[in-house]
Design a protein around this motif. Structure first.
Motif, short mmCIF file in Angstrom:
data_model
loop_
_atom_site.label_atom_id
_atom_site.label_comp_id
_atom_site.label_asym_id
_atom_site.label_seq_id
_atom_site.Cartn_x
_atom_site.Cartn_y
_atom_site.Cartn_z
N SER A 189 0.85 1.62 4.35
CA SER A 189 0.94 2.33 3.08
C SER A 189 2.35 2.24 2.52
N ARG A 193 3.24 -0.20 -0.76
CA ARG A 193 3.72 0.57 -1.93
C ARG A 193 5.18 0.26 -2.24
N ILE A 206 -3.08 -1.23 -0.78
CA ILE A 206 -3.48 -0.06 0.00
C ILE A 206 -4.27 0.94 -0.83
N ALA A 211 -8.11 5.64 4.36
CA ALA A 211 -7.31 6.06 5.52
C ALA A 211 -8.22 6.41 6.69
#
Length: 425
Positions: A189, A193, A206, A211
């Motif tokens: 993540s 990002r 992502i 998750a």
């Protein structure tokens, strides 16, 4: 030699004749830049520089009077075309990269590779960080461990980072054990990002990935027989894992805090550990008084030959196999330790030792405030406003409590002869 003045250089190149053998014409405008002329008449640019003290030659692209039409060329490529100005600008950039020990040949070949971006990610984490300051050294080490252990082995097929999508993330996460899934997802993540990755890929991979579910909270506490089995197995284990496990069981500290322990964090008499805030999970400096049994273990480690990281320079890590990084082979270490466990232990983790120490301290009537001070864990009785105003460090109480626990631990692990049964008359 190519003239430094642009128009004169362009005219000079236009009047060149194909040579009988390959030639290199140095540029008077940028040191190290050459125009290469082939017997076929083909023209290309190359720059000679040094990386780590070693000479390298990097092909920048083919010559074209008009150039590529782009205002700025970011990296070398054999297929791109460069005019004189573009070649000189790129040559300067390549030389600056080389001065920072970034091999421009690798940048050219691996700019789209997963390895390149993971290397850049780790370098950024350790240098500038992602929020204006570097991440803690222990966090960066954990990033590197997760990448090497949990991600790269399952993404060997990825040759271009731009081909990764949310399905690849899901497939990767599904292959990992439950304990590693959330850590790997959290790292990915942060990675996907990261703005440079988003710009290069053109999307945030992502965002579409789910998750993994949060694991159930564990409450596993080792029984006295299991504590004894772990201690005896650790005694049978070689350096570094056996001694590391014993210190975890004696101090109740977090796994990585002990695994990353440095000689410089120990007092001269080996009876105290001082962790700076950068080394702890909550960012708080932490002092751990060591009972005599722990000090004896560390003294024995100090008598071992230290691992050298360069001629005349010894590693500062207490637990290490190569010197430059701390021990991180926990999975293999635990497998080796379990071979010596008698009886075998069902479903246990190293973190269970920390919970076990906390439970045993409670049995010894150690107050919760002192236990939390030992564990450097402010989430229980001393939390919120109370934690803000309570700055007492409980130094004496912590030492007394850990001495009590060490005495109790020795009673647990000592082998006592079984009483003989006397036959009734």
């Amino acid at each position: 030699m190519l003239p430094a003045q642009h128009k004169r250089a362009a005219a000079f190149i236009k009047n060149l004749k194909a040579p009988a053998a390959r030639q290199e014409l140095p540029d008077d405008g940028v040191s190290g830049l050459y125009l290469i002329i082939q017997p076929s008449g083909a023209l290309s640019w190359a720059v000679r520089t040094k990386v780590g003290g070693r000479p390298v030659k990097v092909t920048l692209g083919r010559y074209d009077e008009e150039g590529s039409g782009l205002g700025r060329i970011e990296r070398p490529s054999r297929t791109q075309v460069l005019n004189i100005t573009q070649a000189r600008d790129l040559a300067v950039k390549v030389k600056k990269d080389a001065e920072r020990d970034h091999d421009p040949r690798l940048l050219r070949a691996e700019k789209s590779s997963l390895q390149y971006w993971f290397d850049e990610f780790l370098r950024t984490a350790r240098s500038t960080g992602f929020k204006g300051k570097p991440v803690k050294a222990s966090t960066a080490d954990e990033y590197e461990r997760i990448i090497e252990t949990d991600i790269k082995p399952h993404w060997k097929h990825v040759t271009d980072i731009r081909t990764i999508d949310d399905r690849d993330v899901k497939t990767l996460i599904d292959k990992l054990p439950s304990g590693a899934q959330r850590n790997a997802f959290a790292l990915l993540s942060t990675f996907f990002r990261w703005k440079p990755v988003i710009r290069f890929i053109g999307k945030n991979v992502i965002e579409l990935a789910d998750a993994p579910p949060k694991p159930q909270s564990r409450d596993r506490v080792l029984s006295h027989d299991e504590i004894k089995a772990v201690w005896n197995a650790a005694t049978a284990c070689d350096y570094p894992f056996g001694a590391l496990v014993k210190l975890l069981l004696l101090t109740g500290q977090r796994r990585d805090e002990i695994a990353n322990l440095k000689w410089s964090e120990l007092s001269e008499t080996f009876d105290t550990i001082t962790f700076e805030g950068s080394r702890t999970k909550n960012g708080r400096a932490h002092i751990v008084p060591l009972p005599q049994l722990a000090t004896t273990i560390i003294k024995a480690l100090a008598e071992r030959p230290r691992v050298a990281i360069s001629p005349g320079k010894m590693s500062d890590y207490v637990f290490t196999t190569i010197g430059t990084t701390p021990f991180s082979g926990f999975s293999n270490g635990k497998i080796a330790l379990e071979k010596h466990c008698d009886p075998a232990l069902p479903d246990w983790h190293l973190h269970d030792l920390r919970r076990t120490v906390s439970t045993e301290l409670a049995k010894l009537r150690v107050t919760q405030e002192v236990t939390e001070a030992i564990l450097n864990h402010k989430s229980g009785k001393v939390s919120g406003v109370a934690a803000i105003y309570n700055r007492y460090e409980y130094a004496d109480e912590k030492r007394e409590a850990l001495n009590l626990w060490a005495d109790r631990l020795q009673q647990i692990v000592i082998d006592r002869p079984r009483p003989k049964l006397v036959a009734s008359q």
